[in-house]
Design a protein around this motif. Sequence first.
Motif, mmCIF file in Angstrom:
data_model
loop_
_atom_site.group_PDB
_atom_site.id
_atom_site.type_symbol
_atom_site.label_atom_id
_atom_site.label_comp_id
_atom_site.label_asym_id
_atom_site.label_seq_id
_atom_site.Cartn_x
_atom_site.Cartn_y
_atom_site.Cartn_z
ATOM 1 N N ALA A 205 1.771 5.012 -2.760
ATOM 2 C CA ALA A 205 1.308 6.261 -2.159
ATOM 3 C C ALA A 205 1.435 7.457 -3.080
ATOM 4 O O ALA A 205 0.521 8.278 -3.198
ATOM 5 C CB ALA A 205 2.061 6.525 -0.856
ATOM 6 N N ILE B 281 0.834 -1.207 0.000
ATOM 7 C CA ILE B 281 0.000 0.000 0.000
ATOM 8 C C ILE B 281 0.869 1.259 0.000
ATOM 9 O O ILE B 281 0.643 2.202 -0.756
ATOM 10 C CB ILE B 281 -0.937 0.007 1.226
ATOM 11 N N ASP C 104 -7.550 5.074 5.271
ATOM 12 C CA ASP C 104 -6.613 4.506 6.236
ATOM 13 C C ASP C 104 -5.926 5.563 7.082
ATOM 14 O O ASP C 104 -5.190 5.251 7.999
ATOM 15 C CB ASP C 104 -5.559 3.635 5.521
ATOM 16 N N TYR D 74 -6.789 3.275 0.667
ATOM 17 C CA TYR D 74 -5.714 4.277 0.689
ATOM 18 C C TYR D 74 -6.054 5.440 -0.211
ATOM 19 O O TYR D 74 -5.925 6.613 0.157
ATOM 20 C CB TYR D 74 -4.384 3.640 0.273
#
Length: 217
Positions: free
Chosen positions: A138, A134, A215, A210
């Motif tokens: 980003a 994850i 999150d 995300y």
Amino acid sequence: MIKIMVVDDNDIVRRGLRTIIDAAEDLQVVADAGDGRSAIEAARRAKPDIALVDIRMPGMDGLTATRQLLDLEQPPHVIILTTFNTDEYVDEAIRSGAAGFLLKDSPADELLRALRAVYAGHAMLDPAVTRQVIDAIAEQAPRLSAQEKAQLESLTAREVDVLRLVGRGLSNADIGAELFMTEGTVKGYVSAILAKLAAENRVQAARMAYRAGLDNG
């Protein structure tokens, strides 16, 4: 009985994995191999349901072996088992077709859960690896499409709570502890979330969490 093949160049590791797996009533090691090339021949003979494959081995490495195992007439599901958790290996393992990725220092119960989950058709990543995957996207996260926004809006408030923790890379057990639910209840929520988001596995759902900023909430 779920049939397992263990592939690792370290004899001690193979014996240890066999001991853990054979102690479970529903799992049995039917073959083992010390390198990728031997694993292909062993898989042809034993026809395992799942192959636990180390990445770094002499001769044919685990990623090459994974691709060849999946090309067999009766291919096993493949779980990559390694001491390395770099983005490069995670990405390569997923693109090679592996259904799971576990670190060798994962607890025994996590290994057994992974074997059962993959046998049931689910993808399985070590929670620490999930977080890493994850984080790796980003800076490249695209905006949510209108369809994805609608899918997220279809979730109940409790499903959003669960998805937020999936997005942090937590396992079902950890989510249950955080939200005061049983692990079975969490599993039910995760299945419903995957269906509503049209996600194939929890990693895809975590990525959407995300991208939606869940999150961080």
